[in-house]
Design a protein around this motif. Structure first.
Motif, PDB file in Angstrom:
ATOM      1  N   LEU A  58       0.671  -1.230  -0.017  1.00  0.00           N
ATOM      2  CA  LEU A  58       0.215  -0.090   0.051  1.00  0.00           C
ATOM      3  C   LEU A  58       0.919   1.307  -0.085  1.00  0.00           C
ATOM      4  CD1 LEU A  58      -3.092  -1.024   2.344  1.00  0.00           C
ATOM      5  CD2 LEU A  58      -2.920  -0.771  -0.009  1.00  0.00           C
ATOM      6  N   GLU A  59       1.970   1.229   0.680  1.00  0.00           N
ATOM      7  CA  GLU A  59       2.905   2.451   0.755  1.00  0.00           C
ATOM      8  C   GLU A  59       3.598   2.489  -0.534  1.00  0.00           C
ATOM      9  OE1 GLU A  59       7.096   2.976   3.002  1.00  0.00           O
ATOM     10  OE2 GLU A  59       5.565   1.967   4.256  1.00  0.00           O
ATOM     11  N   ILE A  60       4.051   1.450  -1.160  1.00  0.00           N
ATOM     12  CA  ILE A  60       4.634   1.588  -2.433  1.00  0.00           C
ATOM     13  C   ILE A  60       3.661   2.127  -3.533  1.00  0.00           C
ATOM     14  CG2 ILE A  60       5.641   0.008  -4.379  1.00  0.00           C
ATOM     15  CD1 ILE A  60       6.733  -1.776  -1.969  1.00  0.00           C
ATOM     16  N   ASP A  61       2.503   1.540  -3.431  1.00  0.00           N
ATOM     17  CA  ASP A  61       1.592   1.719  -4.411  1.00  0.00           C
ATOM     18  C   ASP A  61       0.998   3.341  -4.182  1.00  0.00           C
ATOM     19  OD1 ASP A  61      -0.419   1.195  -6.258  1.00  0.00           O
ATOM     20  OD2 ASP A  61      -1.959   1.577  -4.972  1.00  0.00           O
ATOM     21  N   ARG A  62       1.091   3.888  -3.117  1.00  0.00           N
ATOM     22  CA  ARG A  62       0.485   5.387  -2.885  1.00  0.00           C
ATOM     23  C   ARG A  62       1.746   6.192  -3.500  1.00  0.00           C
ATOM     24  NH1 ARG A  62      -0.020   4.957   2.641  1.00  0.00           N
ATOM     25  NH2 ARG A  62      -1.629   3.650   2.731  1.00  0.00           N
ATOM     26  N   PHE A  63       3.066   5.814  -3.253  1.00  0.00           N
ATOM     27  CA  PHE A  63       3.899   6.435  -3.585  1.00  0.00           C
ATOM     28  C   PHE A  63       4.331   6.453  -5.078  1.00  0.00           C
ATOM     29  CE2 PHE A  63       8.693   6.572  -5.297  1.00  0.00           C
ATOM     30  CZ  PHE A  63       9.173   7.647  -4.737  1.00  0.00           C
ATOM     31  N   THR A  64       4.045   5.324  -5.664  1.00  0.00           N
ATOM     32  CA  THR A  64       4.146   4.974  -7.415  1.00  0.00           C
ATOM     33  C   THR A  64       3.105   5.851  -7.983  1.00  0.00           C
ATOM     34  OG1 THR A  64       5.180   2.939  -6.812  1.00  0.00           O
ATOM     35  CG2 THR A  64       4.457   3.477  -9.174  1.00  0.00           C
ATOM     36  N   ARG A  65       1.937   5.901  -7.637  1.00  0.00           N
ATOM     37  CA  ARG A  65       0.976   6.620  -8.240  1.00  0.00           C
ATOM     38  C   ARG A  65       0.860   8.003  -8.274  1.00  0.00           C
ATOM     39  NH1 ARG A  65      -3.712   3.207  -9.516  1.00  0.00           N
ATOM     40  NH2 ARG A  65      -3.557   1.449  -8.516  1.00  0.00           N
ATOM     41  N   GLU A  66       2.044   8.651  -7.593  1.00  0.00           N
ATOM     42  CA  GLU A  66       2.285   9.913  -7.456  1.00  0.00           C
ATOM     43  C   GLU A  66       3.466  10.414  -8.461  1.00  0.00           C
ATOM     44  OE1 GLU A  66       0.667  12.518  -6.137  1.00  0.00           O
ATOM     45  OE2 GLU A  66      -0.756  10.884  -5.473  1.00  0.00           O
ATOM     46  N   LEU A  67       4.164   9.407  -9.177  1.00  0.00           N
ATOM     47  CA  LEU A  67       5.385   9.649  -9.903  1.00  0.00           C
ATOM     48  C   LEU A  67       5.078  10.246 -11.289  1.00  0.00           C
ATOM     49  CD1 LEU A  67       7.401   6.307  -9.162  1.00  0.00           C
ATOM     50  CD2 LEU A  67       7.786   8.640  -8.303  1.00  0.00           C
ATOM     51  N   ALA A  68       5.740  10.916 -11.876  1.00  0.00           N
ATOM     52  CA  ALA A  68       5.443  11.608 -13.251  1.00  0.00           C
ATOM     53  C   ALA A  68       5.365  10.538 -14.225  1.00  0.00           C
ATOM     54  CB  ALA A  68       6.461  12.609 -13.571  1.00  0.00           C
ATOM     55  N   GLY A  69       4.436  10.690 -14.899  1.00  0.00           N
ATOM     56  CA  GLY A  69       3.912   9.638 -16.106  1.00  0.00           C
ATOM     57  C   GLY A  69       3.029   8.602 -15.575  1.00  0.00           C
ATOM     58  N   PHE A  70       2.870   8.406 -14.550  1.00  0.00           N
ATOM     59  CA  PHE A  70       2.023   7.082 -14.022  1.00  0.00           C
ATOM     60  C   PHE A  70       0.482   7.092 -14.780  1.00  0.00           C
ATOM     61  CE2 PHE A  70      -0.885   4.695 -11.579  1.00  0.00           C
ATOM     62  CZ  PHE A  70      -0.116   3.416 -11.340  1.00  0.00           C
ATOM     63  N   HIS A  71       0.049   8.124 -15.065  1.00  0.00           N
ATOM     64  CA  HIS A  71      -1.404   8.268 -15.753  1.00  0.00           C
ATOM     65  C   HIS A  71      -1.227   7.860 -17.016  1.00  0.00           C
ATOM     66  CE1 HIS A  71       0.926  11.858 -17.274  1.00  0.00           C
ATOM     67  NE2 HIS A  71       0.041  11.782 -18.304  1.00  0.00           N
ATOM     68  N   LYS A  72       0.090   7.511 -17.768  1.00  0.00           N
ATOM     69  CA  LYS A  72       0.239   6.831 -19.028  1.00  0.00           C
ATOM     70  C   LYS A  72       0.222   5.268 -18.949  1.00  0.00           C
ATOM     71  CE  LYS A  72       2.249  10.817 -21.096  1.00  0.00           C
ATOM     72  NZ  LYS A  72       3.489  11.402 -21.819  1.00  0.00           N
ATOM     73  N   ALA A  73       0.278   4.574 -17.542  1.00  0.00           N
ATOM     74  CA  ALA A  73       0.624   3.322 -17.590  1.00  0.00           C
ATOM     75  C   ALA A  73      -0.930   2.556 -17.398  1.00  0.00           C
ATOM     76  CB  ALA A  73       1.316   3.034 -16.529  1.00  0.00           C
ATOM     77  N   ASP A  74      -0.808   1.502 -17.910  1.00  0.00           N
ATOM     78  CA  ASP A  74      -1.973   0.454 -17.900  1.00  0.00           C
ATOM     79  C   ASP A  74      -1.993   0.261 -16.316  1.00  0.00           C
ATOM     80  OD1 ASP A  74      -3.470  -1.791 -17.365  1.00  0.00           O
ATOM     81  OD2 ASP A  74      -3.044  -2.627 -19.556  1.00  0.00           O
ATOM     82  N   VAL A  75      -2.841   0.937 -15.621  1.00  0.00           N
ATOM     83  CA  VAL A  75      -3.106   0.771 -14.212  1.00  0.00           C
ATOM     84  C   VAL A  75      -3.542  -0.857 -13.752  1.00  0.00           C
ATOM     85  CG1 VAL A  75      -4.134   1.548 -12.137  1.00  0.00           C
ATOM     86  CG2 VAL A  75      -3.542   3.249 -13.893  1.00  0.00           C
ATOM     87  N   VAL A  76      -4.134  -1.507 -14.502  1.00  0.00           N
ATOM     88  CA  VAL A  76      -4.905  -2.559 -14.132  1.00  0.00           C
ATOM     89  C   VAL A  76      -3.572  -3.761 -14.266  1.00  0.00           C
ATOM     90  CG1 VAL A  76      -6.272  -4.582 -14.975  1.00  0.00           C
ATOM     91  CG2 VAL A  76      -7.164  -2.242 -14.998  1.00  0.00           C
ATOM     92  N   HIS A  77      -2.719  -3.526 -15.324  1.00  0.00           N
ATOM     93  CA  HIS A  77      -1.445  -4.208 -15.426  1.00  0.00           C
ATOM     94  C   HIS A  77      -0.587  -4.005 -14.306  1.00  0.00           C
ATOM     95  CE1 HIS A  77       0.481  -7.368 -17.671  1.00  0.00           C
ATOM     96  NE2 HIS A  77       1.743  -6.654 -17.803  1.00  0.00           N
ATOM     97  N   TYR A  78      -0.188  -2.862 -13.989  1.00  0.00           N
ATOM     98  CA  TYR A  78       0.549  -2.427 -12.952  1.00  0.00           C
ATOM     99  C   TYR A  78       0.102  -3.000 -11.437  1.00  0.00           C
ATOM    100  CZ  TYR A  78       1.791   0.490  -8.766  1.00  0.00           C
ATOM    101  OH  TYR A  78       2.011   0.683  -7.699  1.00  0.00           O
ATOM    102  N   ASP A  79      -1.214  -2.901 -11.169  1.00  0.00           N
ATOM    103  CA  ASP A  79      -1.525  -3.619  -9.826  1.00  0.00           C
ATOM    104  C   ASP A  79      -1.592  -5.033  -9.940  1.00  0.00           C
ATOM    105  OD1 ASP A  79      -2.711  -1.284  -9.072  1.00  0.00           O
ATOM    106  OD2 ASP A  79      -4.786  -1.336  -9.803  1.00  0.00           O
ATOM    107  N   ALA A  80      -2.052  -5.749 -11.000  1.00  0.00           N
ATOM    108  CA  ALA A  80      -1.578  -7.223 -11.150  1.00  0.00           C
ATOM    109  C   ALA A  80      -0.470  -7.432 -10.806  1.00  0.00           C
ATOM    110  CB  ALA A  80      -2.081  -7.714 -12.552  1.00  0.00           C
ATOM    111  N   LEU A  81       0.735  -6.934 -11.647  1.00  0.00           N
ATOM    112  CA  LEU A  81       2.094  -7.166 -11.368  1.00  0.00           C
ATOM    113  C   LEU A  81       2.535  -6.944  -9.947  1.00  0.00           C
ATOM    114  CD1 LEU A  81       3.609  -5.931 -14.659  1.00  0.00           C
ATOM    115  CD2 LEU A  81       3.325  -8.113 -14.071  1.00  0.00           C
ATOM    116  N   LEU A  82       2.315  -5.629  -9.506  1.00  0.00           N
ATOM    117  CA  LEU A  82       2.754  -5.345  -8.070  1.00  0.00           C
ATOM    118  C   LEU A  82       2.261  -6.182  -7.013  1.00  0.00           C
ATOM    119  CD1 LEU A  82       4.432  -3.493  -6.331  1.00  0.00           C
ATOM    120  CD2 LEU A  82       2.459  -2.012  -6.145  1.00  0.00           C
ATOM    121  N   ARG A  83       1.084  -6.260  -6.943  1.00  0.00           N
ATOM    122  CA  ARG A  83       0.401  -7.256  -6.131  1.00  0.00           C
ATOM    123  C   ARG A  83       0.584  -8.669  -6.257  1.00  0.00           C
ATOM    124  NH1 ARG A  83      -2.713  -3.333  -3.265  1.00  0.00           N
ATOM    125  NH2 ARG A  83      -2.957  -1.448  -4.459  1.00  0.00           N
TER     126      ARG A  83
END
Length: 181
Positions: A58-83
């Protein structure tokens, strides 16, 4: 300007790249990356934080979503990979370890995370061809890892692909042999 002057000034410039979309080191430029490639990059950064800092998802996810360019990523795929990688790290390591020529603690956290992503995608993202998974993980290791880390990632994932995607790998390799004949 004389011909001699123009050739001198040209000697100081780097050679033109023949392939578009690549940096001088052979890594894809940001503008040419797909949303899924970006998701893998952000997941890699998050997994690095998990491996090195033992940070919570959760801490990693909160931090990562604030990074520049995150809005261009496939969020569903990111979630699946990280978690998925964090939740299954022991199982992923159990598959990776027999392919290593040293202990897990001796490989870089970037290589380790790239391997987790590759194994996770081999097992859970069947819509992504195995060769794409392999190539994407190699590209991540080239961009973020050490000098030859991508070769190690390639060797390990290439060794696991026939086990985890047997039908697909066999089909691809037999088709490749036929086209070579």
């Amino acid at each position: 300007m004389s011909e001699e002057q123009s050739s001198d000034s040209g000697a100081n410039r780097p050679a033109r790249q023949s392939r578009t979309g690549l940096t001088s080191t052979g890594v894809r430029k940001a503008a040419s990356k797909s949303n899924r490639s970006r998701a893998r990059e952000f997941a890699l950064q998050g997994l690095y934080q998990h491996i090195v800092g033992h940070n919570e998802v959760l801490e990693i996810d909160r931090f990562t979503r604030e990074l520049a360019g995150f809005h261009k990523a496939d969020v569903v795929h990111y979630d699946a990979l990280l978690r998925g990688c964090v939740e299954n790290e022991a199982a992923l390591d159990a598959l990776i370890t027999p392919k290593l020529d040293r202990g897990l603690t001796a490989i870089s956290p970037i290589e380790h995370a790239c391997m987790w992503i590759g194994v996770y995608e081999f097992q859970n993202c069947l819509d992504v061809p195995w060769r794409v998974v392999l190539n994407e993980c190699i590209e991540l290791a080239k961009e973020f890892g050490g000098t030859d880390g991508h070769k190690y990632v390639n060797a390990v994932l290439n060794g696991l692909a026939p086990e985890l995607r047997a039908t697909e790998v066999t089909h691809d390799r037999s088709a490749q042999k036929k086209s070579a004949s």
